[in-house]
Structures are given as C-alpha cells and as structure tokens.
Design an enzyme around this catalytic site. Structure first.
Site, PDB file in Angstrom:
ATOM      1  N   HIS E  14       0.841  -1.196   0.000  1.00  0.00           N
ATOM      2  CA  HIS E  14       0.000   0.000   0.000  1.00  0.00           C
ATOM      3  C   HIS E  14       0.880   1.250   0.000  1.00  0.00           C
ATOM      4  O   HIS E  14       2.113   1.179   0.019  1.00  0.00           O
ATOM      5  CB  HIS E  14      -0.973   0.010   1.198  1.00  0.00           C
ATOM      6  CG  HIS E  14      -0.412   0.536   2.469  1.00  0.00           C
ATOM      7  ND1 HIS E  14      -1.059   1.466   3.236  1.00  0.00           N
ATOM      8  CD2 HIS E  14       0.746   0.259   3.112  1.00  0.00           C
ATOM      9  CE1 HIS E  14      -0.345   1.736   4.314  1.00  0.00           C
ATOM     10  NE2 HIS E  14       0.761   1.023   4.269  1.00  0.00           N
ATOM     11  N   CYS E  33       5.789   6.341   4.530  1.00  0.00           N
ATOM     12  CA  CYS E  33       4.566   5.604   4.173  1.00  0.00           C
ATOM     13  C   CYS E  33       3.993   6.086   2.844  1.00  0.00           C
ATOM     14  O   CYS E  33       3.107   5.443   2.280  1.00  0.00           O
ATOM     15  CB  CYS E  33       3.509   5.765   5.261  1.00  0.00           C
ATOM     16  SG  CYS E  33       4.010   5.036   6.821  1.00  0.00           S
ATOM     17  N   HIS E  39       5.141   0.238  -0.286  1.00  0.00           N
ATOM     18  CA  HIS E  39       5.771  -0.642   0.691  1.00  0.00           C
ATOM     19  C   HIS E  39       4.661  -1.619   1.094  1.00  0.00           C
ATOM     20  O   HIS E  39       3.596  -1.623   0.468  1.00  0.00           O
ATOM     21  CB  HIS E  39       6.335   0.153   1.877  1.00  0.00           C
ATOM     22  CG  HIS E  39       5.294   0.787   2.732  1.00  0.00           C
ATOM     23  ND1 HIS E  39       4.591   1.910   2.344  1.00  0.00           N
ATOM     24  CD2 HIS E  39       4.802   0.454   3.960  1.00  0.00           C
ATOM     25  CE1 HIS E  39       3.732   2.235   3.288  1.00  0.00           C
ATOM     26  NE2 HIS E  39       3.830   1.374   4.269  1.00  0.00           N
ATOM     27  N   HIS E  41       2.959  -4.744   4.207  1.00  0.00           N
ATOM     28  CA  HIS E  41       2.888  -5.260   5.576  1.00  0.00           C
ATOM     29  C   HIS E  41       2.326  -6.677   5.589  1.00  0.00           C
ATOM     30  O   HIS E  41       1.622  -7.083   4.669  1.00  0.00           O
ATOM     31  CB  HIS E  41       1.962  -4.383   6.437  1.00  0.00           C
ATOM     32  CG  HIS E  41       2.431  -2.979   6.604  1.00  0.00           C
ATOM     33  ND1 HIS E  41       3.508  -2.644   7.378  1.00  0.00           N
ATOM     34  CD2 HIS E  41       1.965  -1.803   6.091  1.00  0.00           C
ATOM     35  CE1 HIS E  41       3.694  -1.330   7.340  1.00  0.00           C
ATOM     36  NE2 HIS E  41       2.779  -0.794   6.572  1.00  0.00           N
ATOM     37  N   ASP E  79      -5.413 -10.200   0.002  1.00  0.00           N
ATOM     38  CA  ASP E  79      -4.134 -10.868   0.258  1.00  0.00           C
ATOM     39  C   ASP E  79      -3.270 -10.869  -1.004  1.00  0.00           C
ATOM     40  O   ASP E  79      -3.738 -11.198  -2.091  1.00  0.00           O
ATOM     41  CB  ASP E  79      -4.397 -12.315   0.710  1.00  0.00           C
ATOM     42  CG  ASP E  79      -3.107 -12.985   1.165  1.00  0.00           C
ATOM     43  OD1 ASP E  79      -2.228 -12.302   1.737  1.00  0.00           O
ATOM     44  OD2 ASP E  79      -2.987 -14.207   0.944  1.00  0.00           O
ATOM     45  N   HIS E  80      -1.993 -10.505  -0.824  1.00  0.00           N
ATOM     46  CA  HIS E  80      -1.056 -10.423  -1.946  1.00  0.00           C
ATOM     47  C   HIS E  80      -1.556  -9.470  -3.037  1.00  0.00           C
ATOM     48  O   HIS E  80      -1.327  -9.677  -4.217  1.00  0.00           O
ATOM     49  CB  HIS E  80      -0.747 -11.822  -2.524  1.00  0.00           C
ATOM     50  CG  HIS E  80       0.222 -12.583  -1.658  1.00  0.00           C
ATOM     51  ND1 HIS E  80      -0.145 -13.120  -0.455  1.00  0.00           N
ATOM     52  CD2 HIS E  80       1.543 -12.864  -1.804  1.00  0.00           C
ATOM     53  CE1 HIS E  80       0.909 -13.711   0.094  1.00  0.00           C
ATOM     54  NE2 HIS E  80       1.947 -13.569  -0.701  1.00  0.00           N
ATOM     55  N   GLU E 126      -1.073  -3.486  11.969  1.00  0.00           N
ATOM     56  CA  GLU E 126      -0.277  -3.161  10.787  1.00  0.00           C
ATOM     57  C   GLU E 126       1.190  -3.511  11.012  1.00  0.00           C
ATOM     58  O   GLU E 126       1.862  -4.032  10.122  1.00  0.00           O
ATOM     59  CB  GLU E 126      -0.416  -1.672  10.467  1.00  0.00           C
ATOM     60  CG  GLU E 126       0.086  -1.307   9.098  1.00  0.00           C
ATOM     61  CD  GLU E 126       0.185   0.187   8.905  1.00  0.00           C
ATOM     62  OE1 GLU E 126      -0.394   0.681   7.934  1.00  0.00           O
ATOM     63  OE2 GLU E 126       0.835   0.883   9.716  1.00  0.00           O
TER      64      GLU E 126
END
Lengths: 137, 137, 137, 137, 137, 137
Positions: E14, E33, E39, E41, E79-80, E126
């Site tokens: 994100h 960020c 980047h 998480h 996800d991913h 996070e």
C-alpha cells in the site's frame, strides 16, 4: 547453502505410558501426562531444509511445495487425531515429543530428498516452555 | 476502577459431539473436532477482574492470590484432563470454547467476589486463531 | 541424538558499570544501562540439552526434572534479585547478557551431566530484540 | 565464544518474477507472489555475530553499535521501500527470502568484521510461517 | 452473550498519499509511508462476533464458517494485493489502518448478520506496534 | 469512532513496599517483589486513543505523533530508570502495575487531548502473565 524453515501447526491428543506398567506406575513415571483419559496439545512444527539457491527462480525450494508435502505426509495424519492410537508412523512408540520429532523426520526425509534438497531439522514445540529438535542422527 | 488480568495455561483433550447423533452425523456437524478418539489443545486463559486500588497496598488485588484461586478452582480441575469425561463443572455440556468460557466464569465468580473485587471477563484461546470471551451475561 | 529445550523466565535488576570508572565514564561506555539506581528486565532463558532417547521411557530426560534443576540451581538464585549484588555465581562480573549466559552455563553444566545428558546451549533474551547464546566454549 | 543476536524489523513491498517470462508464466511459477502490482511484508531480521567477551567491558560487542550498523547498512536502505526497484544491493536479483538473506549478509559482513567480531548468521522471517537463514557459505 | 474472535492474516502493498498533493507534500504529511514505489505489511486481522450459544451445538457460530466467510469476503480480495489499486471496497479511500478496519467492517457486516449473529469489532495490526479497531459506529 | 493503539516498551527497576513497614513485614505483604535491592521488568505499554477519521488524511491521528508524545511524556522518564526513586510522576506512590497505569494515564491525558482526540485506555504488561488496564475512571 541456505536454510529454509516452514512452520505448521496441529492439535492432537496423546498419553505417555508404558503398556507393561499399571496406571499407578505410569503416573509415578510420567505424572499427569499419563492420564488414561488422554490430554492434548497445540503442537507447533518447524521443518528446516537446506540447499542451494536455484539461479533461475531465486528459490532453494518453493515453500508452497514444502508446505503441501508437510501437510500430506504429516499434518493430515496427525492433526485432530489421537497420536497413540490413530497414527501409523507412531505405532508402538511412546508418544514423547522426542519420538514425535524422530517419527516426523522419518516421514519427511525421503520426500524432501525428492524435492532435490536436504532435510536439516525437525523441531516441535509441545508447550510454550518445551521443545524437541532432531537433526537425523 | 482498574482492570487486572492474569494469564494461565492448561493442556487438555476434548471432543465436540452431540450424544444423540451418530459419529457420521457428528462429523458432518463438527468436522474433525468430533473425532471419537479425542484431540486436544494448549488452552490459554485470561481472567480479568476489576476493582479500586487499595491505597494501603497499591493493589486492586494481590495477583498471586488471584493466580492461586484460578489454579485451585479451575486449572487443577482441567489441566491434563479429558474435558468431556473428567470435569465436574463441564458435565453434560458440549465442550466448545464458548461453554468452556462460561463454565470457568461460573467456577470463578463467587471466589473472585470473596476477594472483594468483581469478575470482568473470562477469555480463552483454543488455537492461535480462535478465541471466546464471556462477560457474565 | 535429540536436542531438548526448556524455557524458564526470571525478572531481575541490574546495572552495567566498571567499578574503576566514574558514573560519567560509565554512562559514556554503557549509556542508560549504567544507571546507578538500577534498571531491570524480564529475562527469558532457554536451556538446551542433548542425548539419546531412553527406549524404556521415550524420554531423553524428564523435562520436569530438568525444569526443577534449572529452578533450583539458577532461577531461585536470580529471580526478583539484583544481579550485581545478590548472586554468588555472578560476583565480580560485569552483568552483561554475555556473562549471564556463561555464568548460568557454569551453574548448570555439572548438574545436567549428573542427569546423564549433555548441556548444549544456554540462551538468554534480555529484551525482545537482544539475545546471547553460549555453547560452553 | 558467545553468540549475540540483534532483532530488527522492516516493512517493504516486493514481487517475485522472472523478467524473461510473461505475467501468466510468472503466476504459474510464483503464484500470487508474482502480482505485478506488488504486495509486501513486515520482515523480521535477526543478525547473529560471534566473538569473545571483552574482559574490560563484559561485552562481545556493544549491541547498540551493532544495531546502528544494521540500521545504517541495511534497514535504512530497505524499510518502506520497494525491494525490486529501490535497493542497490538487491538489483538484478529475484527478491526471494533466500536472496534477501544473502544480500543482507554481504552488506553486513565487512562492517561486522570492522567491529572486531564475526558475522555468524542472517535470518529473515517473511511471514510467521516462513524463514530463511544464511551462514555465509 | 459470548464474544468469538477469529484471527486471519494477509500480506499486501500500500501507500499513503493524497492524490491532490505532490510527492514532496505527501512525504511531508505521511513520511516514508507515502513512498510512490509502495511498501507493504503482514497485516493481522481479528474479527469478533457476538451472540448466544446455540444449546443444540454448543456454538455461537461455527468458527469454520466464520473463517470461510472472512476469507471469501475479505482475505481473497486483499491478500497479496496492492490495497490502493486492486481492491474494489477500498477504492477512493486513503489506505490507512483506520480506513482498512472500516472497509472490512462494511464488507463483513451483512454476511455476519446472515449467519444469525452480530459483528462486534474489526481489529487490524499493521505492525507489532500499531493497531486500529472499529466497532461499527 | 476508531480506536488506535500504539505499543511502546520500557525496562525499569522497582520494588513494592510500604515505607511504614519493616523489610520482614513488606516481604510478608509483597513477597519477593519487596526485595530492598530491587528487581525489574521489561514493561510493555499499550496506549489506546479514540476519535473520528480525518477525511483529509485518512488518519484519526498520526501514530508517529502519538508515539513521539508517549516517548517524550512517559518513556523517556521511566525507561532504564528506578521507578521508585527517579520518576517525578510516581513519587509517593506504591509502584504497582495498577498505579503505573494510572500514573501514565495522568501524564498522557492532557497531551492526547491537545492532539484533538481522546485517551481511551492505558494498558501495561508487567510479565507475560500479568496486566493492568485503566480507562480514566
């Protein structure tokens, strides 16, 4: 040489006892772990393999394949099972964490070799304070 | 008002099943959790009490006393036990995490009151992904 | 050969300082860890032993015995203590995590041998980011 | 000889793919890890060094210095970055956990030597179930 | 009333940024960020529902059903993935942990109601130090 | 309304004792926690604030600002300190986890308000088994 580790989990019932002994003698030897009505754990399993990085993929081995292998050869046979009475590869064994680590090693070793890498260790956590690890010899 | 939480752990065997149903029907309803040969978990229990700080000690309640209470009234009765067949306060109950939380609440509530504080919640972790919490109503 | 690990915990106060230096010089060398008024940690200790599985029990060693040994020879002497001033086996030592691991090794080694197994490593976590491990040489 | 470990963390985006392959072929090889729009992780990094305890300080090495070194040579270059496109020392590499561990080893090794100690291992956790560890050969 | 919590995990990329601002202004506002190269998480998600125990099963709700629901309505979609560009239910939103929690709540709420229970909270981690929780109002 | 939580850590020495009592009487009341030579802990602190999401940023509050606030108003004053003798805001208090939570609340509350949000709770972990939480009343 890179070492890759995959963590998997399973929940199972077991009992520590020597069938040649009475319940009282087993209690003396194993304490509440010998409860004839069973008890159980959330086991955590770490399987470590080693090998060289394949320059064409960046992988030593595809961890999804390793995970599938561990599930098919180990987890599916022991998760939500009674380790003393329902698991072929543990038959006739005392279900200590030690023997569980060795039994899982024997289950995995030929299949890990077939992936072209080497099994390095099998590590099991029985409770947050107790662990056993086996390196194959 | 301060909320104090004590964590305790226990390892036990159990099975989810409705005695009016066949093993096949239970499997349909509960999946592998209904294994008639049992399975088990490392349960984690968090007991939260609330009360005012005693200005003469800095404590709401001595956590060692709370811990001893939880051990005597709960842990000693369920640790290394089969929750379906060996635990008086769970008799005739389905051994779900929900009922376990409620059963433990009932065990603890009068004794926590006797310490001069109030039971706020009983929280149980069955696996690292599943939790139940009960607030007494 | 199987490796068994037992985790134990203790909470203690300590200070890093060289008695030949002033408080200012110690602060330069050790930073806030040299606070003359002490600070403290929740230390986590992992003791790993190795040995062969006893075919009559399934155990390398009874982990309850190992746990009792660690408690009697180590934990009871350092838990809720000031590591600099109250612990015989750490006297005259800088209380670094390194020296703590080596001191605990020396405490445990003869007693572990007496259980018929070998001490493999002593590992200490001082904070969630800092660890020291000693293998006896 | 004492082994000291420092844990650091970083969050980054990456993608596994072979630039000679199409997106479809990469998906076949790497699954969702090959998403051309990237995904990311909270990586955990454990750096282990080994050396002798300095009798004048009680330290093998000052962990604050080791931490600063890891931050300057590694974390500052990869935290909150896209590992495929923004990191000099990973350029032209498949961004697998394996290659990440080896790349970080190469970044750290000369600087750890300059501290007078030896780099023992670089271990990376990509998810709570997947780890890679490299020992320099 | 019992509260049941299911933990699920996802890994995603994100970026925090306001499209009306330049990269420099976004950096001023969001720091690293806002990296335009993204980047990511390993997010951890806890979904808590509440309801009464069904006396015929011992369950408030079958956690396997709740888990399947969370996977189908949330995890499979994020996800991913790149949370800014690939997720319909987050379109036009700043991808803060706050908005992620609220977005997931809206995804889950009607489906949880359809299970006959009530959604109590959606909690997201996070990093190991940052969490957001939303209770639906 | 969204609840945001920031985790911070500190290591400190302390002692539980009533200055009007002898060391023996304090030992009777507090056990080894009253050791006149001090002991210590790695405390974990979770600060939860609540507020509405700012539609211009996606944030309730910038967690980096909240973290800086907690560091300046709390952590810098208690980390690597002796909580009984070096901390102004704990002077004249019994250093129980309860009083620590309440003291930290009073330190943070006006500053959190100044950020335009509301302090919801201060939670402290003293050991992995003991927690105190305060909600301001």
């Amino acid at each position: 040489m890179i070492y890759l580790t995959r963590r998997e989990r399973f929940s199972a019932a077991h009992r520590l006892y020597n069938p040649a002994l009475s319940d009282e003698e087993n209690f003396e030897l194993y304490g509440p772990c010998s409860n004839p009505n069973w008890h159980g754990h959330n086991y955590v399993l770490w399987v470590t393999i080693k090998g060289k990085v394949n320059p064409g993929t960046g992988y030593v081995v595809d961890l999804k394949k390793l995970s599938r292998l561990i599930r098919e050869e180990v987890i599916d046979k022991i998760d939500h099972k009674n380790l003393n009475v329902e698991v072929d590869f543990l038959k006739e064994k005392y279900i200590s964490t030690e023997n569980l680590a060795m039994g899982i090693w024997e289950q995995l070793d030929p299949h890990v070799k077939a992936l072209g890498v080497e099994l390095h260790s099998v590590r099991i956590q029985e409770t947050e304070n107790n662990f056993a690890e086996y390196f194959g010899k």
